[in-house]
Design an enzyme around this catalytic site. Structure first.
Site, PDB file in Angstrom:
ATOM      1  N   SER A 123       1.145  -5.380   1.077  1.00 48.98           N
ATOM      2  CA  SER A 123       2.601  -4.348   0.324  1.00 48.98           C
ATOM      3  C   SER A 123       4.016  -5.799   0.656  1.00 48.98           C
ATOM      4  CB  SER A 123       3.155  -3.063   1.142  1.00 48.98           C
ATOM      5  OG  SER A 123       4.407  -3.340   0.472  1.00 48.98           O
ATOM      6  N   TYR A 136       7.301   1.465   7.333  1.00 49.21           N
ATOM      7  CA  TYR A 136       5.820   1.084   6.546  1.00 49.21           C
ATOM      8  C   TYR A 136       5.878  -0.682   6.915  1.00 49.21           C
ATOM      9  CZ  TYR A 136       3.693   0.546   2.641  1.00 49.21           C
ATOM     10  OH  TYR A 136       2.428   0.159   1.228  1.00 49.21           O
TER      11      TYR A 136
END
Length: 257
Positions: free
Chosen positions: A45, A70
């Site tokens: 990501s 995350y």
């Protein structure tokens, strides 16, 4: 990403424990002389860039300052994949996706959530007073990038010590064109009106609230995709307006509006 702030266990279970299980499955795919996994391609990501201020973000940049759990789990995935690639000679490539959007997307993503809220007549919250910039990447461009990368695993090589060099790589996949969040919301509104998802007399300004930055967010994301272009001859190119137009048409048809 915001969900990880209130539900961290979900990300520990999926992004750490779940990814470890995938790596173990890859490792044991070579048992008893089997040919095994040819290439592990996994989703990282753009969030791994965290508090970095140098833009555009390059895969050569250090990514040691995550601003969300995350992001930390995604960076952990890259580290784990590197270790397994080194120890077990598993070709692996991590892809740092930049704000993926489009038809059949995740309902918790901003563009999808905004659309749901507007249809219900609710107020949407635009963080950092709309001063965030995001490198929105249309899903078809992401798929094309994944397909090309899958066909080109990192080469297995042996180092001077006689041990395998890790067949490991990381690439950005982004549009390389950050868009201001207020501009994004304005284009989304226009395309929802044009597709008939919202009525022509919709009073959009009455359903918009500018709010401060939320924990875990960053002010800008911006992909340097030069390595992807160099190695695979590909650069995402779908404009934000075209991508949101396709989303609006899909949304109208899917929900039978």
């Amino acid at each position: 990403m915001r969900y990880s702030i209130t539900n961290p266990d979900a990300y520990i279970q999926s992004n750490l424990i779940g990814f470890y299980n995938i790596l173990e499955a890859c490792r044991h795919s070579y048992d008893n002389g089997a040919k095994g996994v040819k290439h592990l391609v996994y989703a990282s990501s753009s969030s791994v860039y965290g508090g970095n201020t140098k833009v555009p973000f390059s895969t050569d940049d250090k990514v040691d300052h995550p601003v969300s759990l995350y992001a930390a789990t995604k960076k952990s995935n890259e580290l784990l994949a590197h270790a397994y690639s080194k120890l077990y000679n598993i070709p692996s490539t991590g892809l740092r996706f930049f704000t993926v959007y489009g038809p059949a997307g995740r309902p918790d993503m901003a563009y999808f959530g905004f659309t749901d809220q507007l249809i219900r007549g609710e107020t949407i919250q635009i963080f950092n007073y709309g001063n965030c910039k995001r490198d929105f990447t249309y899903v078809d461009d992401i798929v094309e990038g994944v397909k090309r990368v899958m066909a080109g695993p990192p080469a297995r090589k042996t180092g001077e010590d006689g041990l395998p060099l890790p067949p490991y790589a990381v690439y950005n996949i982004g549009n390389s064109n950050p868009e201001n969040l207020l501009d994004f919301v304005d284009i989304l509104q226009q395309e929802l009106l044009a597709a008939g998802v919202l009525p022509g007399d919709y009073r959009f300004e009455e359903h918009k609230e500018l709010v401060p930055m939320q924990a875990g967010d960053v002010p800008v994301t911006y992909a340097d995709t030069s390595a992807l272009e160099r190695d695979f001859g590909f650069k995402p190119s779908t404009s934000l307006r075209e991508g949101l137009r396709r989303f609006a048409v899909w949304y109208k048809n899917y929900y039978n509006i």
